[in-house]
Design a protein around this motif. Structure first.
Motif, PDB file in Angstrom:
ATOM      1  N   LEU A 151       0.835  -1.146   0.233  1.00 21.26           N
ATOM      2  CA  LEU A 151       0.018  -0.118  -0.061  1.00 21.26           C
ATOM      3  C   LEU A 151       0.713   1.099  -0.020  1.00 21.26           C
ATOM      4  N   ARG A 152       0.178   2.344  -0.273  1.00 24.77           N
ATOM      5  CA  ARG A 152       0.988   3.636  -0.205  1.00 24.77           C
ATOM      6  C   ARG A 152      -0.277   4.586   0.674  1.00 24.77           C
ATOM      7  N   HIS A 153       0.337   5.431   1.608  1.00 27.36           N
ATOM      8  CA  HIS A 153      -0.705   6.348   2.198  1.00 27.36           C
ATOM      9  C   HIS A 153      -0.387   7.784   2.341  1.00 27.36           C
ATOM     10  N   ARG A 154      -1.116   8.795   2.389  1.00 28.59           N
ATOM     11  CA  ARG A 154      -0.720  10.103   2.506  1.00 28.59           C
ATOM     12  C   ARG A 154       0.409  10.163   3.726  1.00 28.59           C
ATOM     13  N   LEU A 155       1.224  11.276   3.653  1.00 30.30           N
ATOM     14  CA  LEU A 155       1.981  11.747   4.808  1.00 30.30           C
ATOM     15  C   LEU A 155       1.535  13.122   5.258  1.00 30.30           C
ATOM     16  N   PHE A 156       1.961  13.296   6.661  1.00 31.46           N
ATOM     17  CA  PHE A 156       1.941  14.504   7.378  1.00 31.46           C
ATOM     18  C   PHE A 156       2.784  15.485   6.851  1.00 31.46           C
ATOM     19  N   ASP A 157       2.409  16.613   6.662  1.00 28.06           N
ATOM     20  CA  ASP A 157       3.142  17.810   6.294  1.00 28.06           C
ATOM     21  C   ASP A 157       4.057  17.746   5.074  1.00 28.06           C
ATOM     22  N   GLN A 158       3.608  16.635   3.931  1.00 23.85           N
ATOM     23  CA  GLN A 158       4.519  16.580   2.734  1.00 23.85           C
ATOM     24  C   GLN A 158       3.213  16.276   1.795  1.00 23.85           C
ATOM     25  N   MET A 159       3.701  16.536   0.194  1.00 21.82           N
ATOM     26  CA  MET A 159       2.959  16.384  -0.732  1.00 21.82           C
ATOM     27  C   MET A 159       3.058  14.786  -1.172  1.00 21.82           C
ATOM     28  N   GLY A 160       2.003  14.440  -1.705  1.00 23.43           N
ATOM     29  CA  GLY A 160       1.955  13.017  -2.388  1.00 23.43           C
ATOM     30  C   GLY A 160       2.114  11.997  -1.224  1.00 23.43           C
ATOM     31  N   SER A 161       2.431  10.715  -1.644  1.00 25.25           N
ATOM     32  CA  SER A 161       2.065   9.503  -0.819  1.00 25.25           C
ATOM     33  C   SER A 161       3.455   9.008  -0.317  1.00 25.25           C
ATOM     34  N   SER A 162       3.407   8.075   0.539  1.00 31.49           N
ATOM     35  CA  SER A 162       4.615   7.250   1.204  1.00 31.49           C
ATOM     36  C   SER A 162       5.145   6.345   0.051  1.00 31.49           C
ATOM     37  N   PRO A 163       6.208   5.890   0.036  1.00 32.76           N
ATOM     38  CA  PRO A 163       6.846   4.918  -0.778  1.00 32.76           C
ATOM     39  C   PRO A 163       5.929   3.570  -0.673  1.00 32.76           C
ATOM     40  N   GLN A 164       5.942   2.669  -1.464  1.00 32.48           N
ATOM     41  CA  GLN A 164       5.225   1.416  -1.363  1.00 32.48           C
ATOM     42  C   GLN A 164       5.617   0.950   0.216  1.00 32.48           C
ATOM     43  N   LEU A 165       4.670   0.273   0.700  1.00 30.76           N
ATOM     44  CA  LEU A 165       5.002  -0.373   2.196  1.00 30.76           C
ATOM     45  C   LEU A 165       4.235  -1.548   2.051  1.00 30.76           C
ATOM     46  N   THR A 166       4.895  -2.733   2.734  1.00 27.48           N
ATOM     47  CA  THR A 166       4.479  -3.954   2.908  1.00 27.48           C
ATOM     48  C   THR A 166       4.042  -4.206   4.160  1.00 27.48           C
ATOM     49  N   ARG A 167       2.782  -4.783   4.538  1.00 27.32           N
ATOM     50  CA  ARG A 167       2.512  -4.917   5.948  1.00 27.32           C
ATOM     51  C   ARG A 167       1.633  -6.131   6.014  1.00 27.32           C
TER      52      ARG A 167
END
Length: 206
Positions: free
Chosen positions: A34-50
């Protein structure tokens, strides 16, 4: 006040790119990319695996008796606490997993009979919460219920389900001692007994 009522982001701020079932039994485990939004940043996180553990909703209840000045807890073996330095036999509120389309309140009424022999009528909802949101999607619904407790404890449980449950009836006057001990190791029982302490404080002020 905004932080209390409004979440920073919502479900639409998470993009699930891939889901893979890696185990399916009593529990189901999925690996999610998945990817998700980040606080105080534009765009999304890099792809994360959970990995996420899927578990049915559960419900529990603290039974108490103002007339007898007692409350009820149960004690049973828990595999998750097998390495606990004090004991794998945990003190808990009466609880169980919702069965099929069962409501939380119906689940509690069934479990109260199975684990204590007590009939429960009126239920007070305290909290609904994620016990371990970092890895599991289970939601736990916690209630309290005033009832007529038996004069003594006993051993209960559904034998065919491997249950061997000891019912403890504890005096109100021992509540603080129990809260200060190291025998309470799970969130529902701690939350329920903190609620009971507030309840007793209200009674004392009447």
């Amino acid at each position: 006040m905004g932080i209390i009522h409004n979440a920073s982001f919502g479900r639409n701020d998470v993009t699930i790119e891939k889901t893979e079932t890696i185990f399916k039994g009593f529990l189901q485990i999925e690996r999610v990319s998945l990817r998700h939004r980040l606080f105080d940043q534009m765009g999304s996180s890099p792809q994360l695996t959970r990995e996420i553990v899927h578990r049915k909703q559960a419900a529990g209840v603290l039974l108490y008796d103002d007339q007898q000045q007692k409350f009820a807890l149960i004690e049973q073996f828990r595999i998750g606490a097998i390495q606990d330095p004090i004991s794998p036999w945990q003190l808990e509120v009466i609880a169980g997993i919702l069965d099929g389309d069962e409501t939380a309140e119906d689940c509690i009424r069934r479990e109260a009979v199975e684990e204590s022999g007590c009939q429960v009528d009126r239920l007070k909802h305290l909290f609904s919460f994620y016990p371990s949101a970092g890895a599991c999607d289970e939601v736990f619904h916690l209630y309290s219920a005033a009832t007529h407790l038996p004069q003594q404890g006993g051993v209960f449980g559904v034998v065919t389900e491997g249950e061997n449950i000891k019912l403890h009836l504890i005096d109100y006057e021992d509540l603080d001692l129990l809260l200060d001990s190291q025998r309470l190791c799970n969130a529902p029982v701690i939350m329920a007994l903190q609620w009971l302490k507030q309840h007793l404080f209200t009674l004392d002020r009447l």
